[in-house]
Design a protein around this motif. Structure first.
Motif, PDB file in Angstrom:
ATOM      1  N   GLN A 250       0.821  -1.212   0.000  1.00  0.00           N
ATOM      2  CA  GLN A 250       0.000   0.000   0.000  1.00  0.00           C
ATOM      3  C   GLN A 250       0.857   1.265   0.000  1.00  0.00           C
ATOM      4  OE1 GLN A 250      -3.616  -0.433   2.641  1.00  0.00           O
ATOM      5  NE2 GLN A 250      -2.415  -2.171   3.352  1.00  0.00           N
ATOM      6  N   ASP A 251       2.121   1.145   0.328  1.00  0.00           N
ATOM      7  CA  ASP A 251       3.014   2.306   0.371  1.00  0.00           C
ATOM      8  C   ASP A 251       3.670   2.581  -0.978  1.00  0.00           C
ATOM      9  OD1 ASP A 251       2.572   2.734   3.123  1.00  0.00           O
ATOM     10  OD2 ASP A 251       4.011   1.133   3.592  1.00  0.00           O
ATOM     11  N   THR A 252       4.090   1.512  -1.675  1.00  0.00           N
ATOM     12  CA  THR A 252       4.842   1.692  -2.924  1.00  0.00           C
ATOM     13  C   THR A 252       4.082   1.262  -4.163  1.00  0.00           C
ATOM     14  OG1 THR A 252       5.841  -0.523  -2.832  1.00  0.00           O
ATOM     15  CG2 THR A 252       6.970   1.261  -1.643  1.00  0.00           C
ATOM     16  N   GLY A 253       2.997   0.480  -3.996  1.00  0.00           N
ATOM     17  CA  GLY A 253       2.289  -0.049  -5.158  1.00  0.00           C
ATOM     18  C   GLY A 253       3.027  -1.194  -5.815  1.00  0.00           C
ATOM     19  N   GLN A 254       3.997  -1.794  -5.117  1.00  0.00           N
ATOM     20  CA  GLN A 254       4.801  -2.866  -5.708  1.00  0.00           C
ATOM     21  C   GLN A 254       4.448  -4.218  -5.090  1.00  0.00           C
ATOM     22  OE1 GLN A 254       8.729  -1.309  -5.069  1.00  0.00           O
ATOM     23  NE2 GLN A 254       8.385   0.374  -6.505  1.00  0.00           N
ATOM     24  N   LYS A 255       4.739  -5.261  -5.841  1.00  0.00           N
ATOM     25  CA  LYS A 255       4.389  -6.624  -5.455  1.00  0.00           C
ATOM     26  C   LYS A 255       5.124  -7.035  -4.179  1.00  0.00           C
ATOM     27  CE  LYS A 255       4.006 -11.145  -7.751  1.00  0.00           C
ATOM     28  NZ  LYS A 255       4.284 -11.856  -9.006  1.00  0.00           N
ATOM     29  N   ARG A 256       4.434  -7.773  -3.310  1.00  0.00           N
ATOM     30  CA  ARG A 256       4.991  -8.120  -2.009  1.00  0.00           C
ATOM     31  C   ARG A 256       5.444  -9.573  -1.920  1.00  0.00           C
ATOM     32  NH1 ARG A 256       0.691  -6.411   2.351  1.00  0.00           N
ATOM     33  NH2 ARG A 256       2.419  -6.945   3.731  1.00  0.00           N
ATOM     34  N   HIS A 257       5.358 -10.303  -2.990  1.00  0.00           N
ATOM     35  CA  HIS A 257       5.782 -11.696  -2.932  1.00  0.00           C
ATOM     36  C   HIS A 257       6.399 -12.108  -4.257  1.00  0.00           C
ATOM     37  CE1 HIS A 257       1.710 -11.976  -4.736  1.00  0.00           C
ATOM     38  NE2 HIS A 257       2.247 -12.962  -5.435  1.00  0.00           N
ATOM     39  N   ARG A 258       7.082 -13.237  -4.259  1.00  0.00           N
ATOM     40  CA  ARG A 258       7.595 -13.830  -5.493  1.00  0.00           C
ATOM     41  C   ARG A 258       6.522 -14.744  -6.084  1.00  0.00           C
ATOM     42  NH1 ARG A 258      12.866 -16.636  -3.010  1.00  0.00           N
ATOM     43  NH2 ARG A 258      11.152 -17.635  -1.911  1.00  0.00           N
ATOM     44  N   SER A 259       6.520 -14.863  -7.390  1.00  0.00           N
ATOM     45  CA  SER A 259       5.537 -15.758  -8.014  1.00  0.00           C
ATOM     46  C   SER A 259       5.691 -17.191  -7.516  1.00  0.00           C
ATOM     47  CB  SER A 259       5.690 -15.711  -9.541  1.00  0.00           C
ATOM     48  OG  SER A 259       5.370 -14.435 -10.045  1.00  0.00           O
ATOM     49  N   SER A 260       6.916 -17.591  -7.230  1.00  0.00           N
ATOM     50  CA  SER A 260       7.159 -18.961  -6.777  1.00  0.00           C
ATOM     51  C   SER A 260       6.687 -19.204  -5.352  1.00  0.00           C
ATOM     52  CB  SER A 260       8.664 -19.274  -6.876  1.00  0.00           C
ATOM     53  OG  SER A 260       9.413 -18.342  -6.109  1.00  0.00           O
ATOM     54  N   ASP A 261       6.260 -18.143  -4.638  1.00  0.00           N
ATOM     55  CA  ASP A 261       5.782 -18.309  -3.269  1.00  0.00           C
ATOM     56  C   ASP A 261       4.363 -18.857  -3.186  1.00  0.00           C
ATOM     57  OD1 ASP A 261       8.145 -17.326  -2.212  1.00  0.00           O
ATOM     58  OD2 ASP A 261       7.455 -15.253  -2.221  1.00  0.00           O
ATOM     59  N   VAL A 262       3.629 -18.862  -4.292  1.00  0.00           N
ATOM     60  CA  VAL A 262       2.250 -19.368  -4.269  1.00  0.00           C
ATOM     61  C   VAL A 262       2.273 -20.874  -4.017  1.00  0.00           C
ATOM     62  CG1 VAL A 262       0.088 -19.563  -5.534  1.00  0.00           C
ATOM     63  CG2 VAL A 262       1.550 -17.556  -5.863  1.00  0.00           C
ATOM     64  N   ASP A 263       1.390 -21.312  -3.151  1.00  0.00           N
ATOM     65  CA  ASP A 263       1.362 -22.709  -2.710  1.00  0.00           C
ATOM     66  C   ASP A 263       0.900 -23.639  -3.828  1.00  0.00           C
ATOM     67  OD1 ASP A 263       1.225 -25.068  -1.289  1.00  0.00           O
ATOM     68  OD2 ASP A 263       0.158 -24.200   0.414  1.00  0.00           O
ATOM     69  N   ASP A 264       1.613 -24.765  -4.019  1.00  0.00           N
ATOM     70  CA  ASP A 264       1.200 -25.780  -4.995  1.00  0.00           C
ATOM     71  C   ASP A 264      -0.186 -26.338  -4.673  1.00  0.00           C
ATOM     72  OD1 ASP A 264       3.751 -25.362  -5.814  1.00  0.00           O
ATOM     73  OD2 ASP A 264       4.480 -27.391  -5.436  1.00  0.00           O
ATOM     74  N   GLU A 265      -0.514 -26.392  -3.378  1.00  0.00           N
ATOM     75  CA  GLU A 265      -1.760 -27.031  -2.949  1.00  0.00           C
ATOM     76  C   GLU A 265      -2.854 -26.003  -2.665  1.00  0.00           C
ATOM     77  OE1 GLU A 265      -0.096 -29.231   0.364  1.00  0.00           O
ATOM     78  OE2 GLU A 265      -0.168 -31.076  -0.827  1.00  0.00           O
ATOM     79  N   ILE A 266      -2.778 -24.876  -3.327  1.00  0.00           N
ATOM     80  CA  ILE A 266      -3.772 -23.825  -3.130  1.00  0.00           C
ATOM     81  C   ILE A 266      -5.173 -24.380  -3.392  1.00  0.00           C
ATOM     82  CG2 ILE A 266      -3.558 -22.994  -5.513  1.00  0.00           C
ATOM     83  CD1 ILE A 266      -4.015 -20.148  -4.385  1.00  0.00           C
ATOM     84  N   ALA A 267      -6.138 -23.976  -2.548  1.00  0.00           N
ATOM     85  CA  ALA A 267      -7.499 -24.510  -2.660  1.00  0.00           C
ATOM     86  C   ALA A 267      -8.507 -23.386  -2.467  1.00  0.00           C
ATOM     87  CB  ALA A 267      -7.729 -25.599  -1.616  1.00  0.00           C
ATOM     88  N   LEU A 268      -9.675 -23.578  -3.061  1.00  0.00           N
ATOM     89  CA  LEU A 268     -10.757 -22.613  -2.918  1.00  0.00           C
ATOM     90  C   LEU A 268     -11.435 -22.776  -1.565  1.00  0.00           C
ATOM     91  CD1 LEU A 268     -12.360 -22.987  -6.444  1.00  0.00           C
ATOM     92  CD2 LEU A 268     -11.164 -20.955  -5.591  1.00  0.00           C
ATOM     93  N   ARG A 269     -11.908 -21.675  -1.025  1.00  0.00           N
ATOM     94  CA  ARG A 269     -12.707 -21.722   0.190  1.00  0.00           C
ATOM     95  C   ARG A 269     -14.078 -22.308  -0.125  1.00  0.00           C
ATOM     96  NH1 ARG A 269     -13.696 -16.090   3.010  1.00  0.00           N
ATOM     97  NH2 ARG A 269     -11.532 -15.850   2.313  1.00  0.00           N
TER      98      ARG A 269
END
Length: 540
Positions: free
Chosen positions: A156-175
């Protein structure tokens, strides 16, 4: 800091709007743009937040009407037409579809892309919405989480991305077990700067692996991603990355006849300096044809520090410094010359600084004096020669895109030793592999590879035959007060031999030059385009 802060930073970085307080509310019932509340909030991961506006918006993908009605999410039966992805044994579908207007979403499970993945399957969402230009596209859940534009993912301060693309979990699931309650369209309307529908997707947990590089380690047990539908529309196209920002004008290979037919080949300097419309015309001309002339440039001040060229070039971008300096003089120096350009002899077609790894894109030359006999300048479009070769001699064209040509520059005083090799024709590394620039400068060419020299010489001869055609040569004499800007990676420039009055050597033909990188010029052009779209008016 609210969602508004992030929205303002990112939108301002694209010049889309200026706003200090904007927000909308998630819609859970039928709504239209006209009846939306003007200052409300939505919930992001259990916290009240503002919705990020369309920092990645492309208006060409918005529907024709802004009064589309969006209904609440609901479960529908999977019709045969929606089973195309689940008809093969390797795919499994939840067989649930959420429909918002004509937008439909279907969770799909694919085999993992990599054998190193922790998960036995890879969650994707099949999204389709003809009115928003999303054409039955399968989006990876990891990509959707990575493309989130909310404060969870964007500072919210810089408008820049806060994570690496590779940080997304392989086992991501929908609520909500992947039911249609896991997603919803948020329709912004009636709020300054928020001008497009956005898809909200709810995840089970943060959707991120634990990593020390994630700025906010204290994430909510569940989170939501917000993805503008226009981004999904762009990604459903064949070449999505090219449409993230205003597309540059098309390149048009030219002959002298077609060049003279262009409307902005000659512009008046006063207009270029004071009117954004004239600057836009100049940059469009540079992109399309690679060559533009300015008339009436003041020529009285000749010092490097105070010369008019600094103001001229600064209108387009930051001047690039080289070992020649930020600005430099082109005039005959006799035996003092350290470069063939600083003589009065004929100087054939060439490009500047090809012994650099990244030569400058734009070259500027301002005529301060033009009293010598001779010394005409002429220009040739190397794109035209290359595209002609592509159709008339494809094996030669292909060879010239692969074989390196070495360039060098050596000087003892001051000491310099530069060397770099380029193919004569450079292509973009990504499909459709279009020509990006050419590299041709015989005066600064180093010895060719002896093992391949005959083939290279024959190929260069074919290319040069196209360059030497009279129909492609544009020639004129730069008079005092004229300036030329040309694409140094495309347009070859040359100079005829000239004679000066005895005792006046170096004073009767005098140009002052500088370079500006292409990114600066294209940044200026895109900014003007965004301003036109934002204000909905022509530039002044």
């Amino acid at each position: 800091m609210s969602f508004t802060a992030t929205s303002s930073i990112l939108a301002r970085s694209l010049g889309l709007y200026s706003s200090s307080s904007t927000s909308v509310r998630a819609l859970s019932t039928c709504s239209t743009a006209s009846n939306l509340p003007r200052t409300t909030k939505l919930s992001v991961g259990g916290r009240a937040q503002h919705l990020l506006p369309s920092s990645l918006r492309s208006s060409s993908f918005l529907p024709a009407s802004s009064s589309t009605t969006f209904t609440s999410s609901s479960r529908l039966s999977l019709s045969p037409s929606h089973r195309s992805y689940s008809s093969t044994p390797s795919l499994r579908s939840s067989k649930r579809i959420s429909s918002t207007s004509d937008l439909s979403i279907e969770p799909i499970f694919l085999p993992p892309h990599s054998s190193s993945s922790k998960s036995s399957h890879s969650l994707h969402l099949k999204i389709d919405s003809p009115s928003y230009g999303i054409e039955q596209t399968l989006f990876s859940a990891r990509w959707l989480r990575d493309s989130d534009v909310s404060p969870v993912s964007v500072s919210q301060d810089t408008g820049q991305k806060r994570h690496r693309s590779s940080d997304v979990d392989d086992e991501i699931a929908l609520r909500a077990g992947g039911s249609s309650e896991s997603w919803e369209v948020i329709y912004p309307g009636g709020v300054e700067g928020v001008e497009e529908p956005t898809l909200r997707i709810d995840w089970e947990g943060s959707g991120m692996r634990s990593t020390g590089l994630v700025a906010d380690k204290k994430r909510d047990p569940s989170s939501s991603s917000f993805i503008p539908l226009s981004l999904l529309a762009r990604q459903s196209k064949l070449n999505p990355l090219s449409e993230s920002y205003p597309a540059l004008p098309p390149v048009i290979p030219w002959t002298t006849k077609t060049l003279l037919e262009s409307k902005s080949l000659f512009l008046h300097y006063d207009d270029f300096l004071s009117k954004d419309s004239s600057l836009h015309d100049a940059l469009t001309q540079l992109r399309t044809y690679g060559l533009v002339f300015l008339k009436g440039v003041p020529s009285e001040e000749t010092s490097h520090d105070k010369c008019e060229l600094r103001k001229l070039a600064g209108r387009i971008g930051e001047i690039r410094n080289t070992f020649y300096g930020e600005v430099w003089d082109v005039k005959a120096l006799g035996r003092k010359s350290r470069n063939v350009a600083y003589t009065n002899v004929d100087l054939g077609l060439h490009m500047d600084l090809l012994y650099f790894e990244n030569p400058p894109r734009f070259q500027f030359l301002h005529s301060l004096r033009s009293l010598a006999k001779g010394g005409n300048s002429y220009f040739v479009d190397s794109y035209r020669a290359a595209t002609t070769l592509l159709h008339s001699s494809r094996p030669t064209f292909d060879y010239l895109t692969r074989a390196p040509i070495p360039y060098h520059y050596r000087s003892l005083s001051p000491p310099h030793c530069l060397s770099h090799s380029h193919p004569l024709i450079s292509l973009s590394p990504f499909p459709p592999h279009q020509i990006t620039h050419l590299n041709y400068s015989p005066p600064f060419q180093a010895p060719l590879d002896a093992k391949d020299s005959d083939r290279m010489m024959d190929a260069m001869r074919e290319f040069e035959a196209e360059l030497e055609k009279e129909e492609g040569r544009f020639e004129l004499k730069l008079e005092k007060g004229d300036a030329v800007i040309f694409d140094n990676r495309r347009v070859l420039h040359a100079r005829r031999e000239f004679e000066e009055t005895e005792g006046m050597e170096g004073e009767e033909r005098w140009l002052k030059g500088c370079y500006v990188d292409g990114d600066a010029g294209w940044d200026r052009w895109r900014s003007l385009e965004v301003r036109k779209a934002r204000e909905g008016v022509e530039l002044d």
